[in-house]
Design a protein around this motif. Sequence first.
Motif, PDB file in Angstrom:
ATOM      1  N   GLY A 116      42.406  49.912  41.931  1.00  0.00           N
ATOM      2  CA  GLY A 116      42.284  48.759  41.028  1.00  0.00           C
ATOM      3  C   GLY A 116      41.959  47.478  41.788  1.00  0.00           C
ATOM      4  N   GLU A 117      42.586  47.335  42.941  1.00  0.00           N
ATOM      5  CA  GLU A 117      42.337  46.142  43.755  1.00  0.00           C
ATOM      6  C   GLU A 117      40.896  46.155  44.262  1.00  0.00           C
ATOM      7  OE1 GLU A 117      42.360  43.430  47.237  1.00  0.00           O
ATOM      8  OE2 GLU A 117      41.888  45.560  47.273  1.00  0.00           O
TER       9      GLU A 117
ATOM     10  N   PRO B   2      58.294  52.834  36.543  1.00  0.00           N
ATOM     11  CA  PRO B   2      58.217  51.405  36.867  1.00  0.00           C
ATOM     12  C   PRO B   2      59.430  50.643  36.327  1.00  0.00           C
ATOM     13  CG  PRO B   2      56.240  52.155  35.674  1.00  0.00           C
ATOM     14  CD  PRO B   2      57.252  53.251  35.592  1.00  0.00           C
TER      15      PRO B   2
ATOM     16  N   ALA C 248      49.639  45.553  46.187  1.00  0.00           N
ATOM     17  CA  ALA C 248      49.726  45.792  44.745  1.00  0.00           C
ATOM     18  C   ALA C 248      50.462  44.654  44.036  1.00  0.00           C
ATOM     19  CB  ALA C 248      50.435  47.123  44.491  1.00  0.00           C
TER      20      ALA C 248
ATOM     21  N   SER D   7      50.677  60.497  43.347  1.00  0.00           N
ATOM     22  CA  SER D   7      51.967  61.188  43.390  1.00  0.00           C
ATOM     23  C   SER D   7      51.831  62.706  43.430  1.00  0.00           C
ATOM     24  CB  SER D   7      52.823  60.781  42.197  1.00  0.00           C
ATOM     25  OG  SER D   7      52.246  61.236  40.990  1.00  0.00           O
TER      26      SER D   7
ATOM     27  N   ALA E 130      53.551  52.276  30.415  1.00  0.00           N
ATOM     28  CA  ALA E 130      54.528  52.840  31.341  1.00  0.00           C
ATOM     29  C   ALA E 130      55.302  53.977  30.671  1.00  0.00           C
ATOM     30  CB  ALA E 130      55.495  51.748  31.812  1.00  0.00           C
TER      31      ALA E 130
ATOM     32  N   GLN F  26      47.132  57.543  47.643  1.00  0.00           N
ATOM     33  CA  GLN F  26      48.570  57.825  47.704  1.00  0.00           C
ATOM     34  C   GLN F  26      49.066  58.239  46.329  1.00  0.00           C
ATOM     35  OE1 GLN F  26      50.718  57.470  50.510  1.00  0.00           O
ATOM     36  NE2 GLN F  26      48.916  57.209  51.776  1.00  0.00           N
TER      37      GLN F  26
ATOM     38  N   ASP G 227      44.599  42.575  48.799  1.00  0.00           N
ATOM     39  CA  ASP G 227      45.890  42.188  48.256  1.00  0.00           C
ATOM     40  C   ASP G 227      46.775  43.411  48.084  1.00  0.00           C
ATOM     41  OD1 ASP G 227      45.787  39.413  47.980  1.00  0.00           O
ATOM     42  OD2 ASP G 227      44.762  39.511  46.040  1.00  0.00           O
TER      43      ASP G 227
ATOM     44  N   PRO H 233      53.788  55.376  43.198  1.00  0.00           N
ATOM     45  CA  PRO H 233      53.257  56.565  42.538  1.00  0.00           C
ATOM     46  C   PRO H 233      54.341  57.637  42.376  1.00  0.00           C
ATOM     47  CG  PRO H 233      51.751  55.802  44.242  1.00  0.00           C
ATOM     48  CD  PRO H 233      52.989  54.965  44.353  1.00  0.00           C
ATOM     49  N   GLY H 234      54.523  58.098  41.143  1.00  0.00           N
ATOM     50  CA  GLY H 234      55.507  59.141  40.885  1.00  0.00           C
ATOM     51  C   GLY H 234      56.873  58.643  40.462  1.00  0.00           C
TER      52      GLY H 234
ATOM     53  N   GLY I  10      48.210  56.391  56.273  1.00  0.00           N
ATOM     54  CA  GLY I  10      46.839  56.160  56.690  1.00  0.00           C
ATOM     55  C   GLY I  10      45.822  56.978  55.928  1.00  0.00           C
TER      56      GLY I  10
ATOM     57  N   ARG J 103      45.869  52.085  39.694  1.00  0.00           N
ATOM     58  CA  ARG J 103      46.056  50.627  39.641  1.00  0.00           C
ATOM     59  C   ARG J 103      46.010  50.009  41.041  1.00  0.00           C
ATOM     60  NH1 ARG J 103      49.652  49.267  34.714  1.00  0.00           N
ATOM     61  NH2 ARG J 103      48.837  50.754  33.218  1.00  0.00           N
ATOM     62  N   TRP J 104      46.429  50.763  42.018  1.00  0.00           N
ATOM     63  CA  TRP J 104      46.344  50.305  43.400  1.00  0.00           C
ATOM     64  C   TRP J 104      46.274  51.519  44.296  1.00  0.00           C
ATOM     65  CZ3 TRP J 104      48.034  50.341  48.358  1.00  0.00           C
ATOM     66  CH2 TRP J 104      47.642  49.263  49.155  1.00  0.00           C
TER      67      TRP J 104
ATOM     68  N   TRP K 278      55.605  56.706  61.940  1.00  0.00           N
ATOM     69  CA  TRP K 278      54.358  56.088  61.502  1.00  0.00           C
ATOM     70  C   TRP K 278      54.672  55.099  60.408  1.00  0.00           C
ATOM     71  CZ3 TRP K 278      51.023  54.746  57.694  1.00  0.00           C
ATOM     72  CH2 TRP K 278      49.723  54.411  58.082  1.00  0.00           C
TER      73      TRP K 278
ATOM     74  N   LEU L  13      48.346  41.506  43.972  1.00  0.00           N
ATOM     75  CA  LEU L  13      47.285  41.671  42.969  1.00  0.00           C
ATOM     76  C   LEU L  13      47.836  41.375  41.578  1.00  0.00           C
ATOM     77  CD1 LEU L  13      44.413  42.845  42.174  1.00  0.00           C
ATOM     78  CD2 LEU L  13      45.573  45.047  41.948  1.00  0.00           C
TER      79      LEU L  13
ATOM     80  N   ASN M 259      55.623  48.672  42.743  1.00  0.00           N
ATOM     81  CA  ASN M 259      54.619  49.295  43.600  1.00  0.00           C
ATOM     82  C   ASN M 259      54.602  48.663  45.004  1.00  0.00           C
ATOM     83  OD1 ASN M 259      52.155  50.208  44.778  1.00  0.00           O
ATOM     84  ND2 ASN M 259      51.366  50.636  42.730  1.00  0.00           N
TER      85      ASN M 259
ATOM     86  N   ASP N 248      38.533  45.342  41.416  1.00  0.00           N
ATOM     87  CA  ASP N 248      38.489  43.912  41.094  1.00  0.00           C
ATOM     88  C   ASP N 248      37.666  43.137  42.125  1.00  0.00           C
ATOM     89  OD1 ASP N 248      40.120  44.448  38.995  1.00  0.00           O
ATOM     90  OD2 ASP N 248      41.880  43.392  39.762  1.00  0.00           O
ATOM     91  N   ARG N 249      37.782  43.551  43.376  1.00  0.00           N
ATOM     92  CA  ARG N 249      37.173  42.793  44.467  1.00  0.00           C
ATOM     93  C   ARG N 249      35.698  43.116  44.620  1.00  0.00           C
ATOM     94  NH1 ARG N 249      38.134  44.102  49.784  1.00  0.00           N
ATOM     95  NH2 ARG N 249      39.927  45.356  49.176  1.00  0.00           N
TER      96      ARG N 249
ATOM     97  N   ARG O  29      44.667  51.409  33.401  1.00  0.00           N
ATOM     98  CA  ARG O  29      45.244  50.109  33.044  1.00  0.00           C
ATOM     99  C   ARG O  29      45.587  50.007  31.565  1.00  0.00           C
ATOM    100  NH1 ARG O  29      41.544  46.135  36.946  1.00  0.00           N
ATOM    101  NH2 ARG O  29      42.947  46.297  38.735  1.00  0.00           N
TER     102      ARG O  29
ATOM    103  N   ARG P  65      51.578  45.421  35.525  1.00  0.00           N
ATOM    104  CA  ARG P  65      50.181  45.407  35.966  1.00  0.00           C
ATOM    105  C   ARG P  65      49.854  46.453  37.024  1.00  0.00           C
ATOM    106  NH1 ARG P  65      47.980  40.409  34.065  1.00  0.00           N
ATOM    107  NH2 ARG P  65      49.611  39.384  32.860  1.00  0.00           N
ATOM    108  N   VAL P  66      50.769  46.751  37.902  1.00  0.00           N
ATOM    109  CA  VAL P  66      50.463  47.763  38.934  1.00  0.00           C
ATOM    110  C   VAL P  66      51.477  48.896  38.973  1.00  0.00           C
ATOM    111  CG1 VAL P  66      49.123  46.216  40.406  1.00  0.00           C
ATOM    112  CG2 VAL P  66      51.609  46.388  40.739  1.00  0.00           C
TER     113      VAL P  66
ATOM    114  N   TYR Q 189      46.685  56.440  35.828  1.00  0.00           N
ATOM    115  CA  TYR Q 189      47.700  55.380  35.863  1.00  0.00           C
ATOM    116  C   TYR Q 189      47.888  54.872  37.292  1.00  0.00           C
ATOM    117  CZ  TYR Q 189      52.018  52.786  35.085  1.00  0.00           C
ATOM    118  OH  TYR Q 189      52.969  51.793  35.030  1.00  0.00           O
ATOM    119  N   GLU Q 190      47.863  55.813  38.231  1.00  0.00           N
ATOM    120  CA  GLU Q 190      48.124  55.470  39.631  1.00  0.00           C
ATOM    121  C   GLU Q 190      46.897  54.873  40.339  1.00  0.00           C
ATOM    122  OE1 GLU Q 190      49.692  59.170  41.093  1.00  0.00           O
ATOM    123  OE2 GLU Q 190      51.543  58.970  39.921  1.00  0.00           O
TER     124      GLU Q 190
END
Lengths: 449, 449
Positions: free
Chosen positions: B322-323, A237, A108, B204, B348, B202, A106, A233-234, B198, B318-319, A319, A111, A195, B326-327, B344, A228-229, B315-316
């Motif tokens: 975080g995903e 939110p 972000a 910050s 913020a 990711q 999923d 980054p950086g 890729g 979360r994704w 890319w 999710l 995010n 959870d999975r 989590r 939640r997410v 904090y970052e």
Amino acid sequence: MNAASPLLPFHQARHAFRLGTSSPREYLERCLHTIEAREPVVRAFAHLDVDGARRAADAATQRWREGCPVSWIDGMPVGVKDIIETADLPTGFGSPAFAGWRGGRDAAAVLALRQAGAVVVGKAVSTEFADVSPGPTTNPHDARRTPGGSSSGSAAMVAAGMVPVALGSQVGGSILRPASYCGVFGFKPSFGALNRGGLGDQFSQNCLGTLSATLEDAWAVCHEIARRVGGDPGWPPFAGGLRPAPPARPRALAVLETGAWARAEPAARVALDGLLEQLRGQGVKLWDRRTSRRVERLEAAIEDASRRSLAINDYEKRWPLGEIADRIGPVLSPGLRAGVARGRQMSAQRYVALLQGRDAARDALAALAGEVDACLTLSATGPAPRGLGSTGDSGFNVPASYLRCPALSLPLLQADGLPLGLQILGQPGQERALSSVARWLVGKGAGGR
Amino acid sequence: MNAASPLLPFHQARHAFRLGTSSPREYLERCLHTIEAREPVVRAFAHLDVDGARRAADAATQRWREGCPVSWIDGMPVGVKDIIETADLPTGFGSPAFAGWRGGRDAAAVLALRQAGAVVVGKAVSTEFADVSPGPTTNPHDARRTPGGSSSGSAAMVAAGMVPVALGSQVGGSILRPASYCGVFGFKPSFGALNRGGLGDQFSQNCLGTLSATLEDAWAVCHEIARRVGGDPGWPPFAGGLRPAPPARPRALAVLETGAWARAEPAARVALDGLLEQLRGQGVKLWDRRTSRRVERLEAAIEDASRRSLAINDYEKRWPLGEIADRIGPVLSPGLRAGVARGRQMSAQRYVALLQGRDAARDALAALAGEVDACLTLSATGPAPRGLGSTGDSGFNVPASYLRCPALSLPLLQADGLPLGLQILGQPGQERALSSVARWLVGKGAGGR
């Protein structure tokens, strides 16, 4: 044809869930009924997941019955633009090259929505990789017209009353323009506010945002995602709050022409002029490039935003689009391949100069902070054009992307009997202040009443 | 055991390719020979692709023979940290959850390297998702010691002479520390200077960079990446040049303690002191927190960088972490799951305050621009510690990540008969100036000669 949504706003329906007089499953069934009736013509969905949605709605129904919904949007049916990854549904990026592709995770925002109890009804048609080659979606107000792009399906499914909110994204004008053409709210937050993890494109102007039938439902969705997410980054939110701020009459607004003014159709100009006249009558001070040096400075900085944005975006196509082009090039549209090729020709020096110009434009917007409560302009050059071959002119939408500021398209104007958006732009990070202006404009029935 | 690399630097070998007295295939075979001899103990590779490497090297050999190599690094064998996606090889992210996983695409940097003719020999062991849980790699100088992390395999394969350059990445200290422990060059460019598309994480502060046997080969690799795929969207690409700048004696340097000074081992302090004495003798003005208010201001701003960086990174998480948690949570290490949980819990507001603190620290670095040519400190608290259960103390490495500035670990010091890095930090975007200082330090044989 008629696009009037029969769908109760979710923020109103939830009271009935609380009282037990309705349920998320009942709400979903109304959505599914509308989808069944209108989807054959609107074609907003790249993928529809009726069974999964019913399961999720049943679970939400159970939580509401037990008096413990997990969020304000627990049970809200949402559409997800098909360039945003979903673990249980394919993600096609609007490209035959990715038909049926599954990333197994999923994004972000998805999710977050699932954590908040939202019901993913399906994937919304996107143009090819959120660029300009359109999908099959038609405008719910007139099937001969484009819904706009690239968040075509997201705007159309909301306009048709299929869902109260859908996720979209915007690099140029991909949220604000379809919102304008389809007569719904389009919200492009400040850069970085939501995010983008798992979003197929990661351009430096790109933003995740919403298409919605009400401002309230959009705000609740953005709040739950950010909570939640977080944002990118950086970046700070989204801090607009769970609900939009109380309406307040703006003291002063800047009326922007942008580089697209010369292409605005007569009916669109008339619609905007009528609104401006009303605003003046209500004591809102309006500044423009002729009356304010600061506005003129901003106009000069965004005059060429479309061309400059396109060049920045081309450079950034190296890319992932460049990789995809190398690997499976012929499946991509000639337009997209040409963009990749243009980007590869551009020097780093030119790119850095373009970034510096964009920063300078943001400084020009920042300089207006003390002078006006928001900027205001059209969301499009006119109503949705006829034909499905082009998603329309993004000239009025690019400035908000270029300035990386929050912007809303409010479905308050009409031209030639079709919807036309009124666009307002705020200062980066000031979504709450922008919502206050938006609610005042909506509440006063701008556009005629 | 001996880590002395028998491998000719690639920038020297290429002259023989041009003359036809050697070839990329021959160069690769020397690498493969070393890999065969040392890999059973060093365990630097998560995946080795002998056949693919030979095919690529043969193609490069053909191009050199025809007098038309596609770049300066055409035929260069490289290792790729296993959190960076490769179309033809699995990407395991250092986690059993992703063993054998294939994303089917090349990361931006890998795409660039292939376009430039480089030979991907295999994937280099990473800690779990580039966090702290180590893989099986040992230090080529002493197999009972850690190679450092998270770019463990990248540093070790270079130190063992298996490849001249490997790609790594750093959020905290994941390039500079393993470079120090393994006695190779570690280069962490300015934030955003090399396209991270890729790359599995990711954050910050995260940066793509290199581990290498020479500064020249690292520079050529970074140049080819930036030239072909640019930097991160919205950031100026690496502009350090194809070759490092000519060496020049710095006028003045700032000697930083960082928050880790109290943990620096006696032998490490002695090694650094010896170098500083030499520098003074050569007329380099050295400022420190006691002699410069600006240096003291920077020291104060980075004193707590490790704790603050960790909080930002949590904090970052979360994704996507975080995903993933959870999975497939139970497959992740308890430490990583705890980090996701901590993130989590963070508000913020706290996150935004941390970002603002980081910005302020960068201002403190910028204020030194006119005063010193670079900052200088240790790359680690001491030589590689014994044991493979921990990848060591990142206290000296975090400031460069936190400041988002370019930094090099130069293999110029020794402590207890083992390698120790000398770290230099430059101003963001000023990689070229930093390379000039680095080459002067290397050329004068700092550390004893």
